[in-house]
Structure formats: structure tokens, C-alpha cells
Design an enzyme around this catalytic site. Sequence first.
Site, PDB file in Angstrom:
ATOM      1  CB  CYS A 131      -0.939  -0.099   1.195  1.00 54.12           C
ATOM      2  SG  CYS A 131      -1.624   1.409   1.243  1.00 54.12           S
ATOM      3  CB  CYS A 134      -0.578   2.384   3.943  1.00 53.70           C
ATOM      4  SG  CYS A 134      -1.925   1.673   3.357  1.00 53.70           S
ATOM      5  CG  ASP A 135       3.439   1.093   4.272  1.00 54.22           C
ATOM      6  OD1 ASP A 135       2.889   1.611   5.383  1.00 54.22           O
ATOM      7  OD2 ASP A 135       3.280  -0.040   4.012  1.00 54.22           O
TER       8      ASP A 135
END
Length: 301
Positions: A131, A134-135
Site C-alpha cells: 500500500c 499507507c507507507d
Amino acid sequence: MYDVIILGGGPAGLTVGLYTGRAKLKTVIFEANNIGGNAAWIDQLDNYPGFPQGISGPELMANFHQQAERFGVETRMEEIIKIETLPEGKKVTTNEGEYLARAVVITLGAKRRELQVPGEQEFKGSGVSYCATCDAAFFAECEVAIVGGGDSAVNEALFLSNIASRVYLIHRREGFRANQTAVDKMLANDKIELRLNKVVSRIEGDGIMKQVILQDVNTKSEEILEVEGLFVSVGLVAAAEFLEGVVDMEDGYIITDEDMRTSVEGIFAAGDIRVKRSRQVATAVGDGAQAGMAVTAYLKE
């Protein structure tokens, strides 16, 4: 006892909840990870109707959630373990308890497919991610790579180019399945470098990931690509392992009719979890609306 238990809090599940909540049916949504599902990780949605300038996935999903809650839908962050049919209704067992409902709607969606190469499990969370939204912040001003050739991979490469110092896009073919507008943007971005006709053969490092080994699909020659992060975006698989033997399935996805009914009375399915051709936020919402109306009619009958 609930009227409706919805398994999954993505676009389909939240839409089902909106319809059943408005019908005054006592409804609960179970979600193990994050409300909004995969859609909540999308940086920018430009193909969802009603937003001429686009809208971020987190914002759109927050709106969905607030709208469902407005009609009394309850949300519980619990992981589903199994579903059973009992004389008194459907029993849903989670990691925190057991719940009964008159009907269940499965909207668990799909999850990112893994590469299944040496080093992937070892460096998951230590360089390997599924993701970008997300990261990506963990890789500011670092060199990273992303694997894939569809819409998600191309859009995430563009997103990563705003944060990382360089982005390598690894794709096993020459052409892309992504929409041409996104591909044109990627090709015009001087921070994105393509590695076409290549696959990841292994991931290496010591404690944290240091490099990926690429193999040419034609010559079988190998190339070392030194990157600190590897984002995997090579398609989806249904998040429905525990449903084998519960309802009829095909290739891991749930078979439904056009009213989202499964092979078991009182169990419905909607969104990316079911056998269908297109998996988009808009199609998940359409499924959710149909399932919401169908389960309402079923319970009133």
C-alpha cells in the site's frame, strides 16, 4: 440479535448499511482493518461520479461511513472467523464474540496479491509493502520500486514520485493495462524509470531490504536494483478463504445472482468479493445498493 450483519466496511458494505439503516433494520458492520477498505488507501479518485475535481479515497470513505452512521448503523472493528446457519438465524463468530442475525451480507472485498518470491515474507514491513498510500511516508527521498502494470500500480508510481527521490516501475510486459491518461502522466514524469519485460526473482537484504533481483522475461538475464522499498501492486485475490464450503464459489470469489443472493438463503454478497467483471468503487456501490434493497425485501417477506 441483529436484522443484518454486514461483513466488510468498504464501499459495498457501507452502501448496504445505508440502505438497511434507512429501512430501520438493526444493522452492524464488522471490519477487521480499516473502514473504507482498499478505497480508503487511494490517494485520488477521479472516476467516481459527482466530484468534478476528484476526491481522496479517505475523504470519500469517511463520507460513506458518516452517512451510514446517520441512519443508526453500528460499526465494530473485529475479524470474522466463521459463519454458520442455525435454526434461529445466522451466527457470525469473530475474534471477540458471537453474534446472531436474520441475514448476512458479505462485502469483504479483495486483497493485494503477493509475488510469492524468496525474501518477500522476510522483508514484509521492512521494505516490502502492499500500500503506497499507507507507507510512502517512510521512504521520503529514497529510491523505491513498484511492481505492476495496471491502474493501481501506475497511480501509485505517480503518488510515490511526489515523495521518493526515484521510482522504478517493474512490469513483466511492454504494454500497460492502466488507463492511457495515467500512463501518459507516468511517461512524462522524469522521476519514474521503467523496467519493462522484467520480473522480481528475489528480494535481498540484512534485517531490512536492500535490493531486488530482476530477471528479464526473454533473456533470463538478471539485474540488481538497489532500492529501499518495494511496493507490490500485481492484482487482487478474494478475501474469502474461510467461506469455502459455506457458499458456492468460483476461483475464490462468491457466486451470486443479480440480486446479490448466494447459494444459501439469507446470505448475500456484494462488491469485489463476488464473481464479476469489473472491480471499481462505483460498481461496488451499485452492488451494495442492490444487496441493500434485496436483503430488505427478503426480511420484510
